[in-house]
Design a protein around this motif. Structure first.
Motif, PDB file in Angstrom:
ATOM      1  N   ARG A  74       0.834  -1.205   0.000  1.00  0.00           N
ATOM      2  CA  ARG A  74       0.000   0.000   0.000  1.00  0.00           C
ATOM      3  C   ARG A  74       0.873   1.262   0.000  1.00  0.00           C
ATOM      4  NH1 ARG A  74      -4.930   0.823  -1.364  1.00  0.00           N
ATOM      5  NH2 ARG A  74      -6.115  -0.133   0.301  1.00  0.00           N
ATOM      6  N   LEU A  75       1.949   1.255   0.787  1.00  0.00           N
ATOM      7  CA  LEU A  75       2.838   2.417   0.859  1.00  0.00           C
ATOM      8  C   LEU A  75       3.488   2.704  -0.492  1.00  0.00           C
ATOM      9  CD1 LEU A  75       4.595   1.805   4.303  1.00  0.00           C
ATOM     10  CD2 LEU A  75       2.997   3.650   3.754  1.00  0.00           C
ATOM     11  N   ARG A  76       3.722   1.668  -1.260  1.00  0.00           N
ATOM     12  CA  ARG A  76       4.400   1.839  -2.553  1.00  0.00           C
ATOM     13  C   ARG A  76       3.445   1.755  -3.732  1.00  0.00           C
ATOM     14  NH1 ARG A  76       7.855  -1.435  -4.407  1.00  0.00           N
ATOM     15  NH2 ARG A  76       9.082   0.189  -5.381  1.00  0.00           N
ATOM     16  N   ASP A  77       2.132   1.651  -3.457  1.00  0.00           N
ATOM     17  CA  ASP A  77       1.115   1.538  -4.531  1.00  0.00           C
ATOM     18  C   ASP A  77       1.418   0.378  -5.472  1.00  0.00           C
ATOM     19  OD1 ASP A  77      -0.424   3.711  -3.630  1.00  0.00           O
ATOM     20  OD2 ASP A  77       0.870   5.137  -4.674  1.00  0.00           O
ATOM     21  N   ILE A  78       1.849  -0.740  -4.895  1.00  0.00           N
ATOM     22  CA  ILE A  78       2.137  -1.923  -5.704  1.00  0.00           C
ATOM     23  C   ILE A  78       0.823  -2.604  -6.069  1.00  0.00           C
ATOM     24  CG2 ILE A  78       3.202  -4.217  -5.698  1.00  0.00           C
ATOM     25  CD1 ILE A  78       5.335  -3.135  -3.852  1.00  0.00           C
ATOM     26  N   PRO A  79       0.546  -2.817  -7.357  1.00  0.00           N
ATOM     27  CA  PRO A  79      -0.685  -3.507  -7.737  1.00  0.00           C
ATOM     28  C   PRO A  79      -0.641  -4.978  -7.335  1.00  0.00           C
ATOM     29  CG  PRO A  79       0.666  -3.067  -9.672  1.00  0.00           C
ATOM     30  CD  PRO A  79       1.327  -2.372  -8.522  1.00  0.00           C
ATOM     31  N   ILE A  80      -1.803  -5.500  -6.929  1.00  0.00           N
ATOM     32  CA  ILE A  80      -1.868  -6.852  -6.368  1.00  0.00           C
ATOM     33  C   ILE A  80      -2.897  -7.698  -7.105  1.00  0.00           C
ATOM     34  CG2 ILE A  80      -2.532  -8.180  -4.316  1.00  0.00           C
ATOM     35  CD1 ILE A  80      -1.460  -5.884  -2.628  1.00  0.00           C
ATOM     36  N   ILE A  81      -2.489  -8.886  -7.488  1.00  0.00           N
ATOM     37  CA  ILE A  81      -3.411  -9.918  -7.970  1.00  0.00           C
ATOM     38  C   ILE A  81      -3.614 -10.894  -6.816  1.00  0.00           C
ATOM     39  CG2 ILE A  81      -3.646 -11.903  -9.524  1.00  0.00           C
ATOM     40  CD1 ILE A  81      -2.236 -10.300 -11.668  1.00  0.00           C
ATOM     41  N   THR A  82      -4.860 -11.267  -6.543  1.00  0.00           N
ATOM     42  CA  THR A  82      -5.162 -12.156  -5.418  1.00  0.00           C
ATOM     43  C   THR A  82      -5.465 -13.567  -5.913  1.00  0.00           C
ATOM     44  OG1 THR A  82      -6.043 -10.329  -4.103  1.00  0.00           O
ATOM     45  CG2 THR A  82      -6.709 -12.547  -3.463  1.00  0.00           C
ATOM     46  N   VAL A 105     -22.700  -6.969  -8.072  1.00  0.00           N
ATOM     47  CA  VAL A 105     -22.196  -6.264  -6.883  1.00  0.00           C
ATOM     48  C   VAL A 105     -20.701  -5.964  -6.936  1.00  0.00           C
ATOM     49  CG1 VAL A 105     -23.989  -7.272  -5.434  1.00  0.00           C
ATOM     50  CG2 VAL A 105     -21.762  -8.389  -5.571  1.00  0.00           C
ATOM     51  N   CYS A 106     -19.939  -6.670  -7.747  1.00  0.00           N
ATOM     52  CA  CYS A 106     -18.498  -6.454  -7.796  1.00  0.00           C
ATOM     53  C   CYS A 106     -18.132  -5.505  -8.938  1.00  0.00           C
ATOM     54  CB  CYS A 106     -17.748  -7.776  -7.969  1.00  0.00           C
ATOM     55  SG  CYS A 106     -17.915  -8.889  -6.556  1.00  0.00           S
ATOM     56  N   ALA A 107     -17.123  -4.704  -8.704  1.00  0.00           N
ATOM     57  CA  ALA A 107     -16.681  -3.755  -9.722  1.00  0.00           C
ATOM     58  C   ALA A 107     -16.104  -4.507 -10.919  1.00  0.00           C
ATOM     59  CB  ALA A 107     -15.619  -2.830  -9.136  1.00  0.00           C
ATOM     60  N   PRO A 108     -16.408  -4.049 -12.146  1.00  0.00           N
ATOM     61  CA  PRO A 108     -15.761  -4.658 -13.312  1.00  0.00           C
ATOM     62  C   PRO A 108     -14.263  -4.383 -13.283  1.00  0.00           C
ATOM     63  CG  PRO A 108     -16.951  -2.680 -13.959  1.00  0.00           C
ATOM     64  CD  PRO A 108     -17.297  -2.936 -12.530  1.00  0.00           C
ATOM     65  N   PHE A 109     -13.497  -5.242 -13.926  1.00  0.00           N
ATOM     66  CA  PHE A 109     -12.039  -5.062 -13.908  1.00  0.00           C
ATOM     67  C   PHE A 109     -11.661  -3.784 -14.639  1.00  0.00           C
ATOM     68  CE2 PHE A 109      -7.797  -5.707 -15.801  1.00  0.00           C
ATOM     69  CZ  PHE A 109      -7.068  -5.805 -14.621  1.00  0.00           C
ATOM     70  N   ASP A 110     -10.856  -2.966 -13.978  1.00  0.00           N
ATOM     71  CA  ASP A 110     -10.377  -1.716 -14.558  1.00  0.00           C
ATOM     72  C   ASP A 110      -8.862  -1.709 -14.453  1.00  0.00           C
ATOM     73  OD1 ASP A 110      -9.510   1.350 -13.877  1.00  0.00           O
ATOM     74  OD2 ASP A 110     -11.132   1.263 -15.366  1.00  0.00           O
ATOM     75  N   LEU A 111      -8.187  -1.724 -15.591  1.00  0.00           N
ATOM     76  CA  LEU A 111      -6.734  -1.850 -15.610  1.00  0.00           C
ATOM     77  C   LEU A 111      -6.056  -0.706 -14.871  1.00  0.00           C
ATOM     78  CD1 LEU A 111      -4.258  -3.441 -16.618  1.00  0.00           C
ATOM     79  CD2 LEU A 111      -4.333  -2.052 -18.704  1.00  0.00           C
ATOM     80  N   LEU A 138      -7.629  -1.701  -6.894  1.00  0.00           N
ATOM     81  CA  LEU A 138      -8.500  -2.841  -7.219  1.00  0.00           C
ATOM     82  C   LEU A 138      -7.645  -4.091  -7.386  1.00  0.00           C
ATOM     83  CD1 LEU A 138     -11.425  -2.962  -9.749  1.00  0.00           C
ATOM     84  CD2 LEU A 138      -9.489  -4.513 -10.079  1.00  0.00           C
ATOM     85  N   THR A 139      -8.156  -5.226  -6.917  1.00  0.00           N
ATOM     86  CA  THR A 139      -7.430  -6.493  -7.094  1.00  0.00           C
ATOM     87  C   THR A 139      -8.301  -7.504  -7.834  1.00  0.00           C
ATOM     88  OG1 THR A 139      -6.268  -8.313  -5.989  1.00  0.00           O
ATOM     89  CG2 THR A 139      -8.099  -7.327  -4.776  1.00  0.00           C
ATOM     90  N   PRO A 140      -7.813  -8.051  -8.951  1.00  0.00           N
ATOM     91  CA  PRO A 140      -8.513  -9.167  -9.582  1.00  0.00           C
ATOM     92  C   PRO A 140      -8.303 -10.429  -8.747  1.00  0.00           C
ATOM     93  CG  PRO A 140      -6.503  -8.664 -10.783  1.00  0.00           C
ATOM     94  CD  PRO A 140      -6.622  -7.640  -9.700  1.00  0.00           C
ATOM     95  N   VAL A 141      -9.348 -11.237  -8.596  1.00  0.00           N
ATOM     96  CA  VAL A 141      -9.294 -12.392  -7.687  1.00  0.00           C
ATOM     97  C   VAL A 141      -9.463 -13.685  -8.472  1.00  0.00           C
ATOM     98  CG1 VAL A 141     -10.269 -13.460  -5.630  1.00  0.00           C
ATOM     99  CG2 VAL A 141     -10.273 -10.967  -5.848  1.00  0.00           C
ATOM    100  N   TYR A 142      -8.573 -14.628  -8.210  1.00  0.00           N
ATOM    101  CA  TYR A 142      -8.603 -15.958  -8.830  1.00  0.00           C
ATOM    102  C   TYR A 142      -8.728 -17.004  -7.732  1.00  0.00           C
ATOM    103  CZ  TYR A 142      -7.058 -13.572 -13.052  1.00  0.00           C
ATOM    104  OH  TYR A 142      -6.994 -12.732 -14.131  1.00  0.00           O
ATOM    105  N   PHE A 143      -9.351 -18.120  -8.069  1.00  0.00           N
ATOM    106  CA  PHE A 143      -9.553 -19.216  -7.120  1.00  0.00           C
ATOM    107  C   PHE A 143      -8.917 -20.481  -7.681  1.00  0.00           C
ATOM    108  CE2 PHE A 143     -12.893 -16.210  -6.248  1.00  0.00           C
ATOM    109  CZ  PHE A 143     -13.092 -16.261  -4.873  1.00  0.00           C
ATOM    110  N   PRO A 200     -13.784 -10.535  -9.126  1.00  0.00           N
ATOM    111  CA  PRO A 200     -13.531 -11.962  -9.349  1.00  0.00           C
ATOM    112  C   PRO A 200     -13.338 -12.239 -10.846  1.00  0.00           C
ATOM    113  CG  PRO A 200     -15.481 -11.606  -7.985  1.00  0.00           C
ATOM    114  CD  PRO A 200     -15.121 -10.289  -8.580  1.00  0.00           C
ATOM    115  N   MET A 201     -12.198 -12.810 -11.185  1.00  0.00           N
ATOM    116  CA  MET A 201     -11.930 -13.207 -12.558  1.00  0.00           C
ATOM    117  C   MET A 201     -12.252 -14.695 -12.752  1.00  0.00           C
ATOM    118  SD  MET A 201     -10.852 -10.266 -13.451  1.00  0.00           S
ATOM    119  CE  MET A 201      -9.742  -9.983 -14.804  1.00  0.00           C
ATOM    120  N   MET A 202     -12.322 -15.414 -11.626  1.00  0.00           N
ATOM    121  CA  MET A 202     -12.760 -16.804 -11.606  1.00  0.00           C
ATOM    122  C   MET A 202     -13.772 -16.936 -10.476  1.00  0.00           C
ATOM    123  SD  MET A 202      -9.102 -18.811 -12.077  1.00  0.00           S
ATOM    124  CE  MET A 202      -9.808 -20.459 -11.997  1.00  0.00           C
TER     125      MET A 202
END
Length: 219
Positions: free
Chosen positions: A34-42, A135-141, A149-154, A71-73
C-alpha cells in the motif's frame, strides 16, 4: 526478506488460504504494498479443501484491505465437492480433477456443464455469477495498476489448478518495468547501459561459503 524484496517489485500476487482468510503476516506485507502503490493480484488457494464462502473472502479483502475486488474466476463447491471454476474473462468453465490432468475448458453457456456438475450446482452457479457481476466492480486496468483494485482468482496450487490463469493475468495486466530513481536522475528501463538496484545485502554468514551476497534487481 519479503519486506526488502517488495522494495524492488513492481507488482505482487497475494495468496490467501481459502479457509483461514487474510492472516496477520499477509496484512503486514499488504501495508508495504500500500505504501508503494504496488498492484496486487489475489489468488485464493486450497479450494480443494474445506473453505469459507467465496463472498466472505471478498468481503474481508474489501473491509480489511480497503481494496475493490473483481472476481476473474468463480469456484463451484469446495473440498471433496470442488468441481472447478468459471473463468469469467473467457466465458468458460475449468473442470477440476482431484487425480490426474484437469479437463478441457467448457462453454459456460452450453449444456456440457452437466457432465461435471449436477443440475442444482449449475443453477447455483448461474445465480452466483449474476449476483457477483451485479455487486463487484468490473475489472479496470488503471485502477488495478494504481493499487485500488485487485482481480481475484480461485484454485489449488498443490493441484496446479488456477495457477496458469494467475500467471497469464500477470503477463497481461501487471505493469511493465518502471523508471527507477537513482542518486542524480531517473534510470529508464530501455537504456542500453546495464544498471542494477541492490535491494538487499546479506553479510557475516558462514565464511566457508560466500559470506557476502548482494541481491540485485536489473533496472
Amino acid at each position: 526478506d519479503t519486506y526488502r524484496t517488495l522494495t524492488a517489485a513492481d507488482s505482487a500476487v497475494m495468496v490467501i488460504d481459502a479457509a483461514k482468510g487474510i492472516e496477520a503476516q499477509t496484512l503486514k506485507l499488504f501495508e508495504v504494498c500500500r505504501l508503494r502503490d504496488i498492484p496486487i493480484i489475489t489468488f485464493v488457494n486450497k479450494m480443494d479443501r474445506e473453505a469459507r464462502d467465496p463472498m466472505e473472502t471478498l468481503d474481508e479483502i474489501a473491509d480489511k484491505l480497503q481494496l475493490e475486488t473483481t472476481p476473474m474466476m468463480w469456484p463451484v463447491g469446495m473440498g471433496q465437492n470442488f468441481r472447478g471454476a468459471a473463468h469469467l474473462e473467457s466465458g468458460t468453465f475449468l473442470p477440476f480433477a482431484r487425480q490426474g490432468a484437469h479437463g478441457a475448458p467448457l462453454a459456460l453457456n452450453g449444456n456440457s456443464l452437466t457432465t461435471v456438475m449436477s443440475a442444482e450446482e449449475k443453477v447455483k452457479l448461474d445465480e452466483e455469477l449474476e449476483f457477483v457481476r451485479g455487486v463487484c466492480a468490473p475489472f479496470d486496468l488503471a485502477s488495478y495498476r494504481e493499487g485500488h483494485l485487485t482481480p481475484v482468482y480461485f484454485g489449488s496450487a498443490l493441484k496446479d489448478f488456477g495457477v496458469e490463469e494467475v500467471l497469464r493475468a500477470l503477463g497481461q495486466h501487471a505493469p511493465p518495468p518502471k523508471a527507477l530513481k537513482a542518486d542524480k536522475r531517473l534510470v529508464e528501463p530501455g537504456e542500453d547501459k546495464v544498471t542494477g538496484f541492490v535491494f538487499k545485502v546479506q553479510a557475516n554468514m558462514d565464511p566457508n561459503h560466500r559470506d557476502r551476497v548482494a541481491f540485485m534487481r536489473m533496472v
